[in-house]
Design a protein around this motif. Structure first.
Motif, PDB file in Angstrom:
ATOM      1  N   ALA A 126      17.785  33.011  38.049  1.00 51.71           N
ATOM      2  CA  ALA A 126      16.839  33.846  38.798  1.00 51.71           C
ATOM      3  C   ALA A 126      17.338  33.968  40.233  1.00 51.71           C
ATOM      4  N   GLN A 183      16.599  36.394  44.189  1.00 52.21           N
ATOM      5  CA  GLN A 183      15.762  37.337  44.933  1.00 52.21           C
ATOM      6  C   GLN A 183      16.557  38.610  45.184  1.00 52.21           C
ATOM      7  N   ARG A 212      14.405  45.305  29.737  1.00 55.84           N
ATOM      8  CA  ARG A 212      14.813  45.140  31.136  1.00 55.84           C
ATOM      9  C   ARG A 212      15.748  46.248  31.580  1.00 55.84           C
ATOM     10  N   ARG A 233      16.489  43.172  35.673  1.00 55.49           N
ATOM     11  CA  ARG A 233      15.088  43.063  36.093  1.00 55.49           C
ATOM     12  C   ARG A 233      14.206  43.249  34.870  1.00 55.49           C
ATOM     13  N   GLU A 234      13.398  42.224  34.579  1.00 57.51           N
ATOM     14  CA  GLU A 234      12.490  42.288  33.443  1.00 57.51           C
ATOM     15  C   GLU A 234      11.381  43.287  33.706  1.00 57.51           C
ATOM     16  N   GLU A 253       5.515  40.947  36.867  1.00 57.74           N
ATOM     17  CA  GLU A 253       6.310  40.042  37.710  1.00 57.74           C
ATOM     18  C   GLU A 253       7.633  40.687  38.116  1.00 57.74           C
ATOM     19  N   ARG A 311      10.735  39.992  37.315  1.00 55.93           N
ATOM     20  CA  ARG A 311      11.710  38.993  37.769  1.00 55.93           C
ATOM     21  C   ARG A 311      13.142  39.514  37.674  1.00 55.93           C
ATOM     22  N   TRP A 312      13.935  39.157  38.661  1.00 58.96           N
ATOM     23  CA  TRP A 312      15.356  39.520  38.710  1.00 58.96           C
ATOM     24  C   TRP A 312      16.189  38.326  38.284  1.00 58.96           C
ATOM     25  N   TRP A 313      17.302  38.635  37.588  1.00 60.09           N
ATOM     26  CA  TRP A 313      18.237  37.622  37.122  1.00 60.09           C
ATOM     27  C   TRP A 313      19.663  38.032  37.465  1.00 60.09           C
TER      28      TRP A 313
END
Length: 80
Positions: free
Chosen positions: A7, A9, A49, A65-66, A70, A72-74
Protein backbone atom coordinates in the motif's frame (compact mmCIF):
# COMPACT_ATOMS: atom_id res chain seq x y z
CA UNK A 1 9.76 -6.04 -12.93
CA UNK A 2 9.85 -6.82 -9.24
CA UNK A 3 6.55 -7.49 -7.46
CA UNK A 4 5.78 -5.49 -4.29
CA UNK A 5 2.07 -5.48 -3.43
CA UNK A 6 2.54 -2.65 -0.91
CA UNK A 7 0.00 0.00 0.00
CA UNK A 8 1.20 3.54 -0.66
CA UNK A 9 -0.09 7.10 -0.75
CA UNK A 10 -0.92 8.57 -4.15
CA UNK A 11 -2.06 12.11 -4.90
CA UNK A 12 -4.23 12.40 -7.98
CA UNK A 13 -5.21 14.88 -10.65
CA UNK A 14 -8.68 13.79 -11.67
CA UNK A 15 -8.59 10.00 -11.74
CA UNK A 16 -4.91 9.71 -12.66
CA UNK A 17 -1.89 9.54 -10.34
CA UNK A 18 0.07 12.80 -10.10
CA UNK A 19 2.47 12.09 -7.22
CA UNK A 20 3.33 9.04 -5.17
CA UNK A 21 4.89 8.79 -1.76
CA UNK A 22 6.93 5.65 -1.19
CA UNK A 23 9.43 4.89 1.58
CA UNK A 24 9.26 8.48 2.81
CA UNK A 25 10.10 10.05 -0.56
CA UNK A 26 7.82 11.93 -2.95
CA UNK A 27 7.97 11.08 -6.64
CA UNK A 28 6.12 13.33 -9.12
CA UNK A 29 4.53 11.38 -11.95
CA UNK A 30 6.06 12.68 -15.17
CA UNK A 31 4.11 10.41 -17.51
CA UNK A 32 1.39 7.79 -17.49
CA UNK A 33 2.81 5.24 -19.94
CA UNK A 34 -0.22 2.93 -19.96
CA UNK A 35 -3.49 2.38 -18.15
CA UNK A 36 -5.98 -0.48 -18.06
CA UNK A 37 -8.74 -2.07 -15.99
CA UNK A 38 -8.42 -5.36 -14.13
CA UNK A 39 -11.64 -7.10 -13.16
CA UNK A 40 -10.17 -8.83 -10.12
CA UNK A 41 -10.44 -12.50 -9.24
CA UNK A 42 -14.12 -12.37 -8.23
CA UNK A 43 -14.01 -15.97 -6.95
CA UNK A 44 -11.51 -14.79 -4.31
CA UNK A 45 -13.54 -11.69 -3.45
CA UNK A 46 -11.14 -9.23 -5.12
CA UNK A 47 -12.50 -5.89 -6.28
CA UNK A 48 -11.91 -4.60 -9.77
CA UNK A 49 -9.22 -1.94 -10.08
CA UNK A 50 -7.64 0.69 -12.28
CA UNK A 51 -4.01 0.06 -13.18
CA UNK A 52 -1.39 2.57 -14.29
CA UNK A 53 2.16 2.17 -15.54
CA UNK A 54 3.89 5.44 -14.63
CA UNK A 55 7.25 7.14 -14.88
CA UNK A 56 7.79 8.91 -11.56
CA UNK A 57 11.24 10.41 -11.25
CA UNK A 58 13.71 7.52 -11.46
CA UNK A 59 10.93 4.96 -10.88
CA UNK A 60 8.91 3.09 -13.48
CA UNK A 61 6.05 1.63 -11.46
CA UNK A 62 2.77 -0.19 -11.85
CA UNK A 63 0.19 1.37 -9.54
CA UNK A 64 -3.25 -0.05 -8.85
CA UNK A 65 -6.30 1.61 -7.28
CA UNK A 66 -9.11 -0.56 -5.96
CA UNK A 67 -12.66 0.38 -6.85
CA UNK A 68 -14.86 1.34 -3.94
CA UNK A 69 -15.22 4.07 -1.34
CA UNK A 70 -11.73 3.57 0.16
CA UNK A 71 -10.02 3.55 -3.24
CA UNK A 72 -6.79 2.14 -1.78
CA UNK A 73 -3.63 2.48 -3.88
CA UNK A 74 -1.03 -0.26 -4.23
CA UNK A 75 2.47 -0.42 -5.62
CA UNK A 76 2.13 -3.61 -7.63
CA UNK A 77 5.53 -3.72 -9.38
CA UNK A 78 8.69 -1.73 -10.07
CA UNK A 79 11.07 -2.01 -12.98
CA UNK A 80 14.42 -2.99 -11.53
Amino acid sequence: MKAYGQALQVETCGDRPARLIWRGRTYPVGAVLDEWRFGGRWWLGERSRSCFLVQAGALTAELQREDGPEGRWWLARLVD
